[in-house]
Write a protein that holds these residues in place. Structure first.
Motif, PDB file in Angstrom:
ATOM      1  N   GLY A 119     -14.934 -17.026  17.712  1.00 29.25           N
ATOM      2  CA  GLY A 119     -16.318 -16.647  17.998  1.00 29.25           C
ATOM      3  C   GLY A 119     -16.795 -15.475  17.155  1.00 29.25           C
ATOM      4  O   GLY A 119     -16.058 -14.508  16.957  1.00 29.25           O
ATOM      5  N   ASP A 123     -22.142 -15.496  18.662  1.00 30.83           N
ATOM      6  CA  ASP A 123     -21.570 -16.267  19.767  1.00 30.83           C
ATOM      7  C   ASP A 123     -21.340 -15.374  20.983  1.00 30.83           C
ATOM      8  O   ASP A 123     -21.641 -15.752  22.126  1.00 30.83           O
ATOM      9  N   SER A 153     -21.924 -22.396  26.121  1.00 30.24           N
ATOM     10  CA  SER A 153     -21.900 -21.312  25.130  1.00 30.24           C
ATOM     11  C   SER A 153     -20.471 -21.012  24.688  1.00 30.24           C
ATOM     12  O   SER A 153     -20.232 -20.665  23.522  1.00 30.24           O
ATOM     13  N   ALA A 157     -18.947 -21.382  20.906  1.00 27.92           N
ATOM     14  CA  ALA A 157     -18.192 -20.296  20.263  1.00 27.92           C
ATOM     15  C   ALA A 157     -16.831 -20.759  19.783  1.00 27.92           C
ATOM     16  O   ALA A 157     -16.235 -20.116  18.908  1.00 27.92           O
TER      17      ALA A 157
END
Length: 250
Positions: A119, A123, A153, A157
């Motif tokens: 990430g 992110d 999310s 990431a």
């Protein structure tokens, strides 16, 4: 010596491939509206006829759709063919919830691992934003939606398109599972607080880029959910047995 002709790709095909890649990697999401043709043509530095041809090709592939007077959108049913049979199964078979939790142990733990490993700063900012949305959500349906967005999310990431599209394809199933879990947690004092603490621990591990801790935090959270689920359903089963005995006069 004879030389073969080098064929240059059509501009519309180049645009089409780039848009496909953006859909694949999640830069353009299901249901999202594309910018106006004039703006897209400027961004790609191409003519509007070439852009329009690329969009028409993506419409033919079933990736984009036009709404009369409303612009062009990524189809929001891209993942529906995978999700629908499982949603139907969930409605008819409560035991599938346990199967889904086992599945989530495997997938979400790995997503958390790779999110911590790969990430970037953007992110991490997005994951923090979705956690705030979880904390602000009111009501089980709103909370379930926010939690699914949080996991999405994390998948983004991870920078693994297979993981991302797996989450996208199963979003309706995950929403149902999370909503049912929230309902069960509400029947245990402090259970919702503990589950929130688990998500915050997961966030902290990802943000400090500790892959092993992130995977462990994800697994701990899901193990706790399963423990509460089993406990509550055992209580329900005992209650049902007691009610049957009362009705039968035993």
């Amino acid at each position: 010596m004879a030389y073969s002709k080098i064929n240059q790709p059509k501009i519309s095909d180049v645009i089409m491939v780039q848009l496909e890649q953006m859909i694949l990697e999640g830069s353009i999401r299901p249901g999202q509206k594309l910018p106006p043709e004039r703006e897209l043509a400027l961004q790609f530095e191409v003519s509007r006829p070439s852009l329009r041809e690329a969009i028409q090709k993506l419409e033919a592939k079933g990736l984009l759709m036009r709404r009369q007077g409303g612009g062009t959108y990524v189809k929001d049913q891209l993942w529906q063919s995978l999700a629908d049979p499982i949603v139907e199964l969930m409605h008819s078979d409560s035991e599938s919830q346990y199967d889904l939790l086992e599945f989530r142990h495997a997938t979400e733990g790995m997503m958390a691992y790779f999110a911590a490993l790969r990430g970037n700063d953007a992110d991490m900012k997005n994951i923090k934003r979705t956690i705030l949305a979880v904390e602000a959500a009111q009501g089980i349906e709103a909370q379930a939606h926010a939690i699914v967005q949080f996991y999405r999310s994390v998948a983004e990431a991870s920078h693994n398109v297979a993981m991302l599209h797996l989450v996208l394809s199963l979003s309706p199933v995950l929403h149902k599972n999370v909503a049912q879990n929230l309902e069960l947690l509400s029947r245990r004092e402090e259970a919702s607080t503990i589950a929130n603490d688990h998500r915050l621990a997961l966030l902290a591990a990802i943000v400090r880029r500790d892959p092993e801790a992130a995977r462990a935090a994800s697994n701990e959270h899901l193990s706790y959910i399963e423990e509460v689920m089993l406990s509550v359903r055992e209580e329900d089963s005992r209650l049902q047995r007691s009610l049957r005995r009362l009705k039968s006069g035993v």
